[in-house]
Design an enzyme around this catalytic site. Structure first.
Site, PDB file in Angstrom:
ATOM      1  N   GLU A  85      12.367   2.671   6.261  1.00 26.20           N
ATOM      2  CA  GLU A  85      11.409   1.668   5.796  1.00 26.20           C
ATOM      3  C   GLU A  85      11.668   1.240   4.358  1.00 26.20           C
ATOM      4  O   GLU A  85      11.504   0.073   3.996  1.00 26.20           O
ATOM      5  CB  GLU A  85      10.012   2.260   5.925  1.00 26.20           C
ATOM      6  CG  GLU A  85       8.874   1.388   5.442  1.00 26.20           C
ATOM      7  CD  GLU A  85       7.544   2.136   5.455  1.00 26.20           C
ATOM      8  OE1 GLU A  85       6.528   1.513   5.791  1.00 26.20           O
ATOM      9  OE2 GLU A  85       7.524   3.329   5.106  1.00 26.20           O
ATOM     10  N   ASP A 103       0.847  -1.189   0.000  1.00 35.09           N
ATOM     11  CA  ASP A 103       0.000   0.000   0.000  1.00 35.09           C
ATOM     12  C   ASP A 103       0.892   1.253   0.000  1.00 35.09           C
ATOM     13  O   ASP A 103       1.498   1.572   1.004  1.00 35.09           O
ATOM     14  CB  ASP A 103      -0.954   0.001   1.206  1.00 35.09           C
ATOM     15  CG  ASP A 103      -0.270  -0.387   2.514  1.00 35.09           C
ATOM     16  OD1 ASP A 103       0.660  -1.203   2.501  1.00 35.09           O
ATOM     17  OD2 ASP A 103      -0.677   0.139   3.563  1.00 35.09           O
TER      18      ASP A 103
END
Length: 652
Positions: A584, A380
């Site tokens: 990330e 996502d």
């Protein structure tokens, strides 16, 4: 050589001289002299102790900050601390500090750290499933004994979780209870009678302060050698979720009750068993995990509406209504803006009206059906799945289900005497309690899925695997690095593997590793086609790990070694040049500023000052695992900052 310095004075002067952009970090963006006379701040006498260069200066800042955090007025700084090579320093921080800082427990000692949700507002709240009344009593006692926590303890309803119920509590979000075990040595004075202790788990970091499904599996992959009790706790918590919530959740917050994430429990359980097989509880934990995964497989992943009966493949189709509350209206401004104009409202107002049911828009319903599927898919967001994910039999999901089928067969045959007894608590609909299964049925399921993936997802023309749209009955044109997952799970033929290495690897490989999608199918970034975080040029840890293992499985060790080195070099240089930054995701086309990702959510792992405290979960794991595959020569070259092209062994 060492020097004993006044912490506050040295740190203040260091920042004043070297942190020229006032971001509380020392990086290659700063324009200071890169030469700090630390000896001037000795507590005894002036000492010749110069500190040179961005990396040493940032290490000094980190050591001073950590001393300050410990309440020290003075500290001894050793030359070896500042000259520690970045590979060793990053490895040490991950293993000895960051994993601990990312570990959570939901009990009297840990709930104050575990309950806060940076994504949402409001007092801490915990929801308890009806099957564990002892936990409800335990948390109620905590709330009474410690009113300063303002902890709100709530029951979840009995029966199946519905989209309407999940939506009804979105305005009262809370943590979901997890597995607890008897505590043998209970501290006195807490006002709690039940002797319970929460099973530990890992969180990704930054704004993600809960147990995420596939994040935790990859984190665990990098923790097996040093934090085995936490890995066991993750597995126990996953089993608890399947028992009480019907599936392993996206994460353990109330707004995630309707969706899961990529299923990796059997993979993790078998790896963990092999790491602990001589411990007395090893086989019992493996059996419970296999039984739980079997139940989730039947109840969630291969039942309607996730199962497409025509193709026989599965899709991501979670339950829910409205927009995801953890995101906020701003994330969907491009979606809500036309409706804001239509109703004469602001974007925030039309979002609220839609979620409250004051306005009805079928097109928004369809969009958010797909959006929830995107989030369950874990990617996502990405143009590969945006706007159609609920209709896609993705390569990645079906490879994972194939792996589950294979893993259950292997575990049943190898460890359970080819007789797996299904107790009542792990029965799926239609099961008979205490029925016995052999590996045969799971091998048959795996072979069937392998044939179906090859039939519907393999493109002989392109030489890659593509997602299959179960509505249009066509393969997607979008090229994702998940096309390499068939190598990892073992469904590709030798000929297909050769095509993937020849045609797919060059499509995704860049200077810093593998990009998540191809540049050509992402298209030109524009206002109408904004950059998505899971699209080119961004690379993510899970894709690197599975590609390394998949290539090695098929004998392409040179390609695996090269991709591994590229990713490790990217992470090491970012750590070296940006004050210890580990994030990330990364722009794998940019070795100088790879952490500066311009996408809808920015980047996670950047919101620290002075010294990194966590890194980012699965990126930490990818570094530890990647180094385990690297030679001593490669580690030395990484410490020296050599890119692959300067290190590559002769003939590579």
């Amino acid at each position: 050589m060492s020097v004993h310095v006044n912490v506050d004075t040295a740190m203040r002067n260091l920042l004043q001289q070297e942190d020229t952009d006032d971001d509380c970090l020392i990086t290659i963006d700063d324009r200071g002299p890169k030469d700090f006379p630390l000896g001037n701040y000795s507590t005894q006498q002036d000492t010749d102790f110069p500190v040179h260069g961005v990396y040493q200066l940032s290490c000094l800042l980190q050591e001073l900050f950590l001393a300050q955090k410990r309440g020290l007025g003075t500290v001894t700084i050793r030359r070896s601390q500042l000259e520690e090579d970045p590979v060793h320093r990053l490895t040490r921080l991950i293993k000895t500090s960051w994993w601990e800082n990312l570990t959570r427990r939901i009990d009297a000692d840990g709930i104050q750290l575990a309950a806060p949700d940076p994504k949402m507002k409001g007092a801490p709240r915990i929801y308890v499933p009806p099957g564990v009344p002892e936990q409800h009593a335990y948390y109620t006692a905590i709330a009474k004994a410690r009113p300063e926590l303002q902890l709100d303890v709530q029951w979840l309803p009995k029966g199946e979780m519905t989209a309407d119920y999940i939506k009804s509590i979105n305005h009262e979000p809370g943590l979901l209870a997890m597995e607890m075990e008897a505590e043998l040595d209970q501290p006195e004075g807490r006002g709690i009678t039940q002797q319970l202790k929460g099973c530990p788990f890992i969180v990704p970091g930054d704004q993600f302060n809960e147990l995420y499904n596939w994040d935790a599996c990859f984190c665990a992959f990098g923790m097996l050698d040093t934090h085995l009790p936490v890995v066991k706790g993750i597995i126990k918590n996953f089993i608890f979720e399947i028992k009480h919530y019907g599936k392993i959740l996206n994460a353990n917050r109330s707004y995630y009750l309707g969706r899961s994430q990529p299923p990796l429990l059997t993979w993790l359980a078998l790896k963990t068993f092999r790491a602990m097989q001589h411990e007395p509880d090893a086989l019992d934990l493996l059996k419970s995990a296999i039984l739980a995964a079997r139940k989730e497989y039947h109840v969630w992943w291969t039942s309607k509406p996730r199962l497409d009966e025509e193709s026989g493949l599965s899709r991501y189709r979670p339950i829910g209504k409205g927009s995801p509350p953890e995101c906020g209206a701003g994330v969907f401004s491009h979606v809500f803006t036309p409706y804001a104009k239509k109703y004469g409202m602001t974007v925030e107002e039309v979002c609220t009206a839609y979620n409250d049911g004051a306005i009805t828009e079928p097109e928004l319903d369809i969009f958010f059906d797909h959006d929830r599927a995107v989030r369950e898919n874990g990617h996502d967001t990405s143009n590969r799945v945006e706007g159609l994910c609920a209709d896609l039999a993705t390569v990645d999901l079906n490879c994972l289900l194939y792996r589950i089928e294979e893993d259950i067969a292997i575990a049943t045959q190898t460890y359970f005497g080819d007789r797996l007894t299904i107790p009542a608590e792990f029965c799926a609909p239609g099961d008979q309690p205490n029925a016995i299964e052999s590996s045969t049925i799971w091998l048959e399921r795996a072979q069937k899925r392998k044939n179906l993936i090859n039939r519907y997802c393999w493109s002989e023309e392109k030489g890659i695997f593509l997602d299959y749209n179960t509505v249009t009955k066509q393969q997607s044109i979008f090229e994702g690095v998940t096309c390499l997952w068939p190598l990892w799970c073992g469904i590709a033929s030798d000929q297909q593997a050769a095509r993937l290495v020849k045609d797919a690897i060059p499509t995704f490989e860049r200077v810093g590793g593998l990009a998540s999608t191809s540049e050509r199918t992402r298209g030109r970034v524009s206002e109408a086609n904004p950059q998505k975080q899971w699209d080119y040029p961004n690379g993510w840890a899970p894709h690197q790990i599975l590609a390394w293992d998949g290539l090695r499985r098929y004998g392409y060790s040179d390609e695996s070694t090269r991709l591994n080195y590229r990713w490790l070099h990217l992470l090491t240089e970012c750590f070296r040049n940006w004050n210890g930054t580990v994030v990330e995701k990364y722009n794998v086309t940019d070795l100088k500023r790879p952490q500066k990702v311009d996408a809808e959510y920015g980047n996670q792992g950047l919101r620290f000052k002075y010294a990194p405290q966590e890194g980012f979960g699965w990126t930490n794991a990818s570094y530890i695992y990647g180094l385990s595959l690297a030679t001593s020569e490669a580690k030395e070259a990484l410490a020296q900052g050599l890119p692959w092209e300067d290190f590559a062994p002769v003939g590579s």
